[in-house]
Design a protein around this motif. Sequence first.
Motif, short mmCIF file in Angstrom:
data_model
loop_
_atom_site.label_atom_id
_atom_site.label_comp_id
_atom_site.label_asym_id
_atom_site.label_seq_id
_atom_site.Cartn_x
_atom_site.Cartn_y
_atom_site.Cartn_z
N ALA A 1 0.82 -1.21 0.00
CA ALA A 1 0.00 0.00 0.00
C ALA A 1 0.86 1.26 0.00
CB ALA A 1 -0.93 0.00 1.21
N ALA A 2 1.97 1.22 0.73
CA ALA A 2 2.83 2.41 0.83
C ALA A 2 3.41 2.80 -0.52
CB ALA A 2 3.95 2.15 1.83
N HIS A 3 3.61 1.82 -1.40
CA HIS A 3 4.22 2.09 -2.70
C HIS A 3 3.23 1.90 -3.87
CE1 HIS A 3 8.36 2.44 -1.16
NE2 HIS A 3 7.95 1.57 -0.26
N SER A 4 1.95 1.84 -3.56
CA SER A 4 0.98 1.57 -4.61
C SER A 4 0.90 2.74 -5.59
CB SER A 4 -0.39 1.29 -4.00
OG SER A 4 -0.88 2.43 -3.32
N ILE A 5 0.68 2.40 -6.86
CA ILE A 5 0.63 3.38 -7.94
C ILE A 5 -0.81 3.50 -8.40
CG2 ILE A 5 1.39 3.91 -10.28
CD1 ILE A 5 3.90 2.25 -9.70
N VAL B 1 11.93 13.44 -3.24
CA VAL B 1 10.54 13.78 -2.95
C VAL B 1 9.98 12.71 -2.02
CG1 VAL B 1 10.20 14.96 -5.17
CG2 VAL B 1 9.62 12.53 -4.96
N SER B 2 8.79 12.95 -1.51
CA SER B 2 8.14 11.98 -0.64
C SER B 2 7.62 10.81 -1.45
CB SER B 2 6.96 12.65 0.10
OG SER B 2 5.95 13.00 -0.83
N VAL B 3 7.30 9.71 -0.74
CA VAL B 3 6.71 8.55 -1.41
C VAL B 3 5.37 8.94 -2.02
CG1 VAL B 3 5.79 6.23 -1.07
CG2 VAL B 3 7.91 6.90 0.05
N ALA B 4 4.62 9.81 -1.35
CA ALA B 4 3.33 10.25 -1.90
C ALA B 4 3.52 10.98 -3.23
CB ALA B 4 2.62 11.15 -0.90
N ALA B 5 4.55 11.83 -3.32
CA ALA B 5 4.82 12.53 -4.57
C ALA B 5 5.25 11.55 -5.65
CB ALA B 5 5.90 13.59 -4.35
N ARG C 1 22.28 -6.35 6.15
CA ARG C 1 21.91 -4.93 6.31
C ARG C 1 20.58 -4.60 5.63
NH1 ARG C 1 26.75 -1.28 4.43
NH2 ARG C 1 26.51 -2.65 2.61
N ALA C 2 20.25 -5.26 4.51
CA ALA C 2 18.99 -4.97 3.83
C ALA C 2 17.80 -5.36 4.71
CB ALA C 2 18.92 -5.71 2.50
N GLN C 3 17.90 -6.47 5.42
CA GLN C 3 16.83 -6.87 6.33
C GLN C 3 16.69 -5.86 7.46
OE1 GLN C 3 14.85 -9.34 5.72
NE2 GLN C 3 13.85 -9.98 7.60
N ALA C 4 17.81 -5.38 8.00
CA ALA C 4 17.76 -4.36 9.03
C ALA C 4 17.09 -3.10 8.51
CB ALA C 4 19.17 -4.05 9.52
N LEU C 5 17.42 -2.73 7.29
CA LEU C 5 16.83 -1.54 6.69
C LEU C 5 15.32 -1.70 6.57
CD1 LEU C 5 17.15 1.19 5.26
CD2 LEU C 5 17.75 -0.05 3.18
N PHE C 6 14.85 -2.87 6.17
CA PHE C 6 13.41 -3.10 6.06
C PHE C 6 12.73 -3.03 7.43
CE2 PHE C 6 13.33 -4.13 1.62
CZ PHE C 6 12.00 -3.99 1.27
N HIS C 7 13.40 -3.52 8.46
CA HIS C 7 12.83 -3.40 9.80
C HIS C 7 12.67 -1.93 10.19
CE1 HIS C 7 12.22 -7.32 11.63
NE2 HIS C 7 13.33 -7.76 11.06
N LEU C 8 13.66 -1.12 9.89
CA LEU C 8 13.60 0.30 10.24
C LEU C 8 12.57 1.03 9.39
CD1 LEU C 8 17.43 0.67 10.71
CD2 LEU C 8 15.71 0.97 12.52
N TRP C 9 12.51 0.72 8.10
CA TRP C 9 11.46 1.30 7.25
C TRP C 9 10.08 0.92 7.76
CZ3 TRP C 9 13.81 -0.30 1.84
CH2 TRP C 9 14.69 0.72 1.41
N SER C 10 9.92 -0.35 8.12
CA SER C 10 8.60 -0.81 8.58
C SER C 10 8.18 -0.11 9.85
CB SER C 10 8.63 -2.33 8.79
OG SER C 10 8.89 -2.99 7.56
N GLN C 11 9.10 0.03 10.78
CA GLN C 11 8.80 0.70 12.03
C GLN C 11 8.46 2.17 11.82
OE1 GLN C 11 8.34 -0.46 14.94
NE2 GLN C 11 8.30 1.38 16.20
N GLU C 12 9.19 2.82 10.94
CA GLU C 12 9.05 4.25 10.74
C GLU C 12 7.92 4.62 9.79
OE1 GLU C 12 10.13 8.16 11.69
OE2 GLU C 12 10.88 6.28 12.53
N ALA C 13 7.64 3.75 8.81
CA ALA C 13 6.69 4.15 7.76
C ALA C 13 5.62 3.11 7.47
CB ALA C 13 7.47 4.45 6.48
N TYR C 14 6.01 1.90 7.12
CA TYR C 14 5.02 0.94 6.63
C TYR C 14 4.01 0.53 7.70
CZ TYR C 14 8.57 0.43 2.94
OH TYR C 14 9.47 0.66 1.97
N ALA C 15 4.50 0.04 8.82
CA ALA C 15 3.60 -0.42 9.87
C ALA C 15 2.83 0.73 10.49
CB ALA C 15 4.37 -1.17 10.95
N ALA C 16 3.45 1.91 10.50
CA ALA C 16 2.77 3.07 11.08
C ALA C 16 1.58 3.49 10.23
CB ALA C 16 3.76 4.24 11.17
#
Length: 292
Positions: free
Chosen positions: A30-34, A142-146, A277-292
């Motif tokens: 959903a966060a990246h839906s077009i 730009v933002s993901v929304a943009a 590191r990619a898995q760590a990055l996804f955890h941080l993205w999820s906490q900050e953006a996706y899951a929120a």
Amino acid sequence: MDATQQDPGPSMGVTAHGRLDPDLCLATLAAHSIPGVDERVGAEHRRPVRLHGRVVPLGLRFTPGQVLVRCLDAPLPVADEPALAALVRRWFGLDEDLEPVNAHLARDPLLARLVARRPALRRIGYPDPFEAAATTVLGQQVSVAAMRTFAGRLVAGWGGDAGPGLRTFPPADVVARIPEDELQAAVGLTRARTRTVLAVARAFVEAGPAADGALPLTRGQLLALPGIGPWSADYLDVRARLDPDAFAAGDLVLRRALGRISAREAEARAEAWRPYRAQALFHLWSQEAYAA
């Protein structure tokens, strides 16, 4: 892989190696839906993919152990099931064994909390490498929304009909032929960003498709294109090349999740997370953006 019945309509189940986080899969999509390409209907995510040169509109549902996939317009031929299963497995990282990854990342106090909260998190990529590259360029600075807005305009102008209410993301050969002024005006990009989109499309056309849906351009080839810098190359290493140790140290969401530190500090912080590191990055993205 096994055939199951999932209301409404027949579905093919693609089984993960271990657990899967259904809610997080839907949230990441959903966060990246077009607009025009992706659609959420209840617990089902709908979008088209290209399979053996043709467009197949899919409905995706997620369970704790499987991705349930159905074709929205017609039954999928049995001969195409292995190719579709392979695409889904790569797209959602279903073959990765999460146990050693989680055990390694849990040594870090910050990540230990995130791993405990989302032990079934998987790195989600893209079903199409050109879509990954083009939307990465559209998302620069730009933002993901943009980015979604820009991508939706590109799809509205040059995407194709994909069946029930959906459109395709335009392929590289279509984008490569768009006149520069026309693309800039329709999508609302800067002149420099427009030229980068066209350069990426032409590079994809020249390279031709890669095996197994991988990026057809090396990191060096990407960096040689005008307007492609380290962040774009890093991001594509993470989400399109699916390198388990790739890392986008300059990513703003990552740096915010780590307390608004610099890219250099983020790079140093991540050394302890190798080779995941990619898995760590996804955890941080999820906490900050996706899951929120």
